[in-house]
Design a protein around this motif. Sequence first.
Motif, PDB file in Angstrom:
ATOM      1  N   ASP A   1      26.435  64.557  41.311  1.00 50.07           N
ATOM      2  CA  ASP A   1      27.756  64.554  41.517  1.00 50.07           C
ATOM      3  C   ASP A   1      28.364  65.914  41.342  1.00 50.07           C
ATOM      4  N   VAL A   2      28.017  66.969  40.839  1.00 44.77           N
ATOM      5  CA  VAL A   2      28.354  68.110  40.841  1.00 44.77           C
ATOM      6  C   VAL A   2      27.060  69.145  41.076  1.00 44.77           C
TER       7      VAL A   2
ATOM      8  N   HIS B   1      25.890  64.920  51.050  1.00 46.76           N
ATOM      9  CA  HIS B   1      26.521  63.848  50.033  1.00 46.76           C
ATOM     10  C   HIS B   1      27.801  64.401  50.052  1.00 46.76           C
TER      11      HIS B   1
ATOM     12  N   GLN C   1      30.670  63.419  48.900  1.00 46.82           N
ATOM     13  CA  GLN C   1      31.390  63.071  47.650  1.00 46.82           C
ATOM     14  C   GLN C   1      30.995  64.233  46.334  1.00 46.82           C
ATOM     15  N   ILE C   2      30.203  65.000  46.871  1.00 48.42           N
ATOM     16  CA  ILE C   2      29.544  65.856  45.702  1.00 48.42           C
ATOM     17  C   ILE C   2      30.943  66.795  45.731  1.00 48.42           C
ATOM     18  N   ARG C   3      30.792  67.429  44.334  1.00 46.09           N
ATOM     19  CA  ARG C   3      31.924  68.601  44.116  1.00 46.09           C
ATOM     20  C   ARG C   3      30.946  69.657  43.866  1.00 46.09           C
TER      21      ARG C   3
ATOM     22  N   PRO D   1      30.417  65.063  34.893  1.00 43.28           N
ATOM     23  CA  PRO D   1      29.918  63.859  35.356  1.00 43.28           C
ATOM     24  C   PRO D   1      28.409  63.704  34.749  1.00 43.28           C
ATOM     25  N   GLU D   2      27.732  62.456  35.275  1.00 45.24           N
ATOM     26  CA  GLU D   2      26.541  62.098  34.800  1.00 45.24           C
ATOM     27  C   GLU D   2      25.418  63.193  35.349  1.00 45.24           C
ATOM     28  N   ARG D   3      25.373  63.620  36.792  1.00 44.21           N
ATOM     29  CA  ARG D   3      24.371  64.131  37.189  1.00 44.21           C
ATOM     30  C   ARG D   3      24.742  65.582  37.821  1.00 44.21           C
ATOM     31  N   VAL D   4      24.351  66.590  37.225  1.00 43.31           N
ATOM     32  CA  VAL D   4      24.829  68.033  37.562  1.00 43.31           C
ATOM     33  C   VAL D   4      23.405  68.763  38.246  1.00 43.31           C
TER      34      VAL D   4
END
Length: 321
Positions: free
Chosen positions: A171-172, A194, A196-198, A295-298
């Motif tokens: 996610d980030v 990806h 949508q990744i931040r 978010p969930e996965r960093v």
Amino acid sequence: MLTLDDVRDAAKRIDGIAHRTPVLTSRTVNEACGGAQLYFKCENLQRVGAFKFRGAYNAISRLTPEQLRRGVAAFSSGNHAQAVALAARLAGTHAVIVMPEDAPQEKLAATRGYGAEIVIYERYTQDRRAVAERIADERGLTLIPPFDHPDVMAGQGTVALELLEETGPLDVLVVPVGGGGLISGCATVAKALHPQIRVVGVEPENGDDTRRSLAAGERVRIDVPRTIADGLAIDMPGELTFSVVRRLVDEIVVVSDDEIRSAMTLAFERLKTVVEPSGAVGLAALLADRLAPLPERVGVVFSGGNVSVKRFRSLYDTADR
């Protein structure tokens, strides 16, 4: 324009030469950072102790036989210096490195140990690039900049390529920011794979040239930063790197020296790994809730681990924990 294909090509060049560094996780560290699943890419375990070897080797491996015969030059506070010195030795050429007189002694010693000639400059009164360019012109050397070079940027992007191959979508992605070579390469990969990744960059609060530049819409020069994160003490982002950062990086946050000390301590005590101040800024940002809510996965890049026992002990003893 830096592309995913450029990074993939760099990955082929460094395969078997650079280490494929491990990715660490810790339930305790996850809880300390709000419960997200954190993945730490440990470039502190890379050759020369930092991600810089990737870009330096990728760039030097592309030089012509004549360029290799003449040699290379670089300017660096330490990690790029060691990377160029080792990459030059592996390529059968010699290196001249411009380093500040206040560079950590362990980085000076390691650079000399790889066979490089060191030229000292004064960080706060001299322009290191100008010194290196003069030496390169006088001696006919090829200049390998620490960040503002497409082959260097592509090499650094292999950090994110490996991380995402191991973890899958995140996610980030949190990355230290100095001149921008690492984050520009990593952001290129992350956004291509990806979208949508931040992507979040982290700077020391006394060295927020990239954050100020993004706010101004153009590169801004600041006073040479005074921070324990010596590898991130840059006064202005690179021209090439900033063009990538403007397009692909979502946010820049800053951390204090005290927050960096605390992150180094947690990495040592819970992840059982030694991270230098510059390499610990990503974890520092998470501990200080700069990205809350997470978010969930960093993914987090530990960019380097070049810190002496004496300096680490001093920073550890003064950490707020």
